[in-house]
Motif scaffolding. Structure first.
Motif, PDB file in Angstrom:
ATOM      1  N   PHE A   1       0.893   0.329  -4.324  1.00 18.73           N
ATOM      2  CA  PHE A   1       1.203  -0.738  -3.378  1.00 18.73           C
ATOM      3  C   PHE A   1       0.520  -0.461  -2.042  1.00 18.73           C
ATOM      4  O   PHE A   1       0.294   0.684  -1.658  1.00 18.73           O
TER       5      PHE A   1
ATOM      6  N   TYR B   1       1.257  -1.770   2.028  1.00 20.23           N
ATOM      7  CA  TYR B   1       2.118  -2.482   2.966  1.00 20.23           C
ATOM      8  C   TYR B   1       1.460  -2.489   4.337  1.00 20.23           C
ATOM      9  O   TYR B   1       0.692  -1.596   4.692  1.00 20.23           O
TER      10      TYR B   1
ATOM     11  N   GLN C   1       2.521  -2.965   8.580  1.00 20.70           N
ATOM     12  CA  GLN C   1       3.626  -2.963   9.537  1.00 20.70           C
ATOM     13  C   GLN C   1       3.102  -3.252  10.938  1.00 20.70           C
ATOM     14  O   GLN C   1       2.305  -2.484  11.473  1.00 20.70           O
TER      15      GLN C   1
ATOM     16  N   GLY D   1       9.440  -4.503  10.357  1.00 18.46           N
ATOM     17  CA  GLY D   1       9.538  -3.907   9.039  1.00 18.46           C
ATOM     18  C   GLY D   1       8.197  -3.942   8.318  1.00 18.46           C
ATOM     19  O   GLY D   1       7.188  -4.378   8.871  1.00 18.46           O
ATOM     20  N   LEU D   2       8.189  -3.475   7.075  1.00 22.33           N
ATOM     21  CA  LEU D   2       6.969  -3.445   6.288  1.00 22.33           C
ATOM     22  C   LEU D   2       6.868  -4.695   5.431  1.00 22.33           C
ATOM     23  O   LEU D   2       7.848  -5.152   4.858  1.00 22.33           O
TER      24      LEU D   2
ATOM     25  N   PHE E   1       0.302   1.181   5.124  1.00 16.96           N
ATOM     26  CA  PHE E   1       0.873   2.233   4.294  1.00 16.96           C
ATOM     27  C   PHE E   1       0.550   2.000   2.827  1.00 16.96           C
ATOM     28  O   PHE E   1       0.736   0.893   2.309  1.00 16.96           O
TER      29      PHE E   1
ATOM     30  N   SER F   1       4.712   4.535  -6.935  1.00 16.98           N
ATOM     31  CA  SER F   1       5.956   4.776  -7.653  1.00 16.98           C
ATOM     32  C   SER F   1       5.872   6.144  -8.317  1.00 16.98           C
ATOM     33  O   SER F   1       4.796   6.585  -8.701  1.00 16.98           O
TER      34      SER F   1
ATOM     35  N   LEU G   1       9.895   4.241  -3.903  1.00 18.45           N
ATOM     36  CA  LEU G   1       8.476   4.438  -3.670  1.00 18.45           C
ATOM     37  C   LEU G   1       8.247   5.649  -2.771  1.00 18.45           C
ATOM     38  O   LEU G   1       9.056   5.985  -1.914  1.00 18.45           O
TER      39      LEU G   1
ATOM     40  N   PHE H   1       5.733   6.983   0.031  1.00 11.58           N
ATOM     41  CA  PHE H   1       4.782   6.406   0.974  1.00 11.58           C
ATOM     42  C   PHE H   1       3.852   7.462   1.552  1.00 11.58           C
ATOM     43  O   PHE H   1       4.253   8.601   1.797  1.00 11.58           O
ATOM     44  N   GLY H   2       2.603   7.040   1.822  1.00 14.34           N
ATOM     45  CA  GLY H   2       1.714   7.858   2.619  1.00 14.34           C
ATOM     46  C   GLY H   2       2.139   7.809   4.080  1.00 14.34           C
ATOM     47  O   GLY H   2       3.064   7.079   4.450  1.00 14.34           O
ATOM     48  N   LYS H   3       1.466   8.590   4.917  1.00 14.83           N
ATOM     49  CA  LYS H   3       1.851   8.668   6.319  1.00 14.83           C
ATOM     50  C   LYS H   3       1.267   7.557   7.170  1.00 14.83           C
ATOM     51  O   LYS H   3       1.557   7.481   8.361  1.00 14.83           O
TER      52      LYS H   3
ATOM     53  N   TYR I   1      15.505   4.070   4.789  1.00 11.75           N
ATOM     54  CA  TYR I   1      14.401   4.939   5.159  1.00 11.75           C
ATOM     55  C   TYR I   1      14.473   5.209   6.664  1.00 11.75           C
ATOM     56  O   TYR I   1      14.979   4.391   7.438  1.00 11.75           O
TER      57      TYR I   1
ATOM     58  N   ARG J   1       4.619  10.229  10.709  1.00 14.72           N
ATOM     59  CA  ARG J   1       5.186  10.968   9.566  1.00 14.72           C
ATOM     60  C   ARG J   1       5.561  10.061   8.411  1.00 14.72           C
ATOM     61  O   ARG J   1       6.220  10.482   7.482  1.00 14.72           O
ATOM     62  N   GLY J   2       5.172   8.821   8.487  1.00 14.26           N
ATOM     63  CA  GLY J   2       5.434   7.917   7.379  1.00 14.26           C
ATOM     64  C   GLY J   2       6.910   7.601   7.228  1.00 14.26           C
ATOM     65  O   GLY J   2       7.687   7.720   8.171  1.00 14.26           O
TER      66      GLY J   2
ATOM     67  N   PHE K   1      13.311   5.125  13.823  1.00 14.49           N
ATOM     68  CA  PHE K   1      13.277   3.738  13.378  1.00 14.49           C
ATOM     69  C   PHE K   1      13.812   3.717  11.955  1.00 14.49           C
ATOM     70  O   PHE K   1      13.243   4.353  11.061  1.00 14.49           O
TER      71      PHE K   1
ATOM     72  N   LEU L   1      14.925   1.771   8.525  1.00 13.17           N
ATOM     73  CA  LEU L   1      14.568   0.604   7.735  1.00 13.17           C
ATOM     74  C   LEU L   1      15.421   0.526   6.474  1.00 13.17           C
ATOM     75  O   LEU L   1      15.559   1.504   5.743  1.00 13.17           O
TER      76      LEU L   1
ATOM     77  N   ASN M   1      11.918   1.604  -8.492  1.00 15.45           N
ATOM     78  CA  ASN M   1      10.533   2.033  -8.585  1.00 15.45           C
ATOM     79  C   ASN M   1       9.518   0.908  -8.656  1.00 15.45           C
ATOM     80  O   ASN M   1       8.420   1.097  -9.160  1.00 15.45           O
TER      81      ASN M   1
ATOM     82  N   PHE N   1      11.476  -5.097   2.833  1.00 16.81           N
ATOM     83  CA  PHE N   1      12.070  -4.426   3.974  1.00 16.81           C
ATOM     84  C   PHE N   1      12.705  -5.377   4.980  1.00 16.81           C
ATOM     85  O   PHE N   1      12.229  -6.503   5.176  1.00 16.81           O
ATOM     86  N   GLY N   2      13.746  -4.866   5.620  1.00 15.33           N
ATOM     87  CA  GLY N   2      14.306  -5.523   6.776  1.00 15.33           C
ATOM     88  C   GLY N   2      13.444  -5.262   7.999  1.00 15.33           C
ATOM     89  O   GLY N   2      12.419  -4.566   7.912  1.00 15.33           O
ATOM     90  N   GLN N   3      13.873  -5.800   9.132  1.00 15.79           N
ATOM     91  CA  GLN N   3      13.077  -5.698  10.352  1.00 15.79           C
ATOM     92  C   GLN N   3      13.249  -4.367  11.077  1.00 15.79           C
ATOM     93  O   GLN N   3      12.546  -4.089  12.032  1.00 15.79           O
ATOM     94  N   GLY N   4      14.189  -3.575  10.645  1.00 16.33           N
ATOM     95  CA  GLY N   4      14.343  -2.245  11.223  1.00 16.33           C
ATOM     96  C   GLY N   4      15.273  -2.189  12.416  1.00 16.33           C
ATOM     97  O   GLY N   4      15.517  -3.195  13.084  1.00 16.33           O
TER      98      GLY N   4
END
Lengths: 112, 112
Positions: free
Chosen positions: A34, A36, A38, A43-44, A90, A94, A100, A102-104, B36, B42-43, B88, B90, B98, B103-106
């Motif tokens: 995936f 994403y 931001q 959010g993402l 990002f 999976s 998921l 995630f990368g940084k 999250y 740091r992702g 932050f 989320l 998987n 996502f929400g807006q955080g």
């Protein structure tokens, strides 16, 4: 250990130029993949996903990504970047768990 | 269509105070739910996930807890906040484990 790597922390491109953001993963099998985006303080949003089949997938906002099994990569591309594309991107993969990985992230700056 | 709501958007709390962040999903049933935390550079760090009412799995031992009192409600809590809890937060949901998460807006939490 399973991991997702986005080698570029920051990328700067000129408006109208092409864009490629890199993502590499380290997994035993082909995972789901995936991308994403931001925007600051938000959010993402899912740009695109790959489960199987055609290795070139199209997403929203003119983005596409190509899965290359031999390189364990899933790079995101856009032919012509707009100023509104400036954001954090990002890559996510999976794994065998429930969520998921995630990368940084890669921060994209678009210059006039 | 499905929507996810997360509130508040920003929160400033003193050290040692309690915390409650709420997340609700509309338009679906039995979603998989996730919390999250995102720190700069740091992702995304998975804190908790839930596959059903009352079922909470913790990924990282820390000063936080989560609860799922209703099918589409996910709450992140702390009895006593630490400075290191700033970040932050989320909330996200997915239809099955998987796969793509939405996502929400955080919530931007600052502990002072």
């Amino acid at each position: 250990a399973q991991s997702v790597t986005q080698p570029d922390i920051h990328i700067t491109v000129s408006e109208g130029a092409s864009l490629e953001l890199r993502c590499n993963y380290s997994y035993g099998a082909t995972p789901y993949l995936f991308w994403y985006v931001q925007s600051p303080g938000q959010g993402l949003q899912l740009l695109l996903k790959y489960f199987s089949g055609d290795t070139l997938v199209q997403g929203i906002k003119g983005f596409e990504a190509e899965f290359k099994r031999s390189q364990s990569s899933f790079n995101l591309r856009k032919p012509s970047v707009h100023w509104s594309d400036a954001a954090e991107y990002f890559c996510a993969v999976s794994d065998s768990g429930y969520a998921l990985n995630f990368g940084k992230g890669t921060s994209l700056l678009v210059t006039p | 269509s499905q929507t996810i709501h997360q509130w508040p958007a920003t929160l400033v709390q003193p050290v040692g105070s309690p915390l409650s962040l709420e997340c609700t999903v509309e338009g679906t049933s039995n979603p998989n739910l996730y919390w999250y935390r995102q720190a700069a550079g740091r992702g995304l760090q998975l804190l908790f996930y839930s596959v059903g009412i009352g079922q909470i799995s913790s990924e990282v031992p820390q000063n936080l807890s989560a609860s799922r009192p209703q099918d589409r409600q996910f709450i992140l809590s702390s009895k006593k906040l630490l400075l290191s809890d700033s970040g932050f937060y989320l909330c996200a949901w997915s239809p099955v484990p998987n796969t793509e998460a939405f996502f929400g807006q955080g919530t931007r939490l600052t502990v002072v």
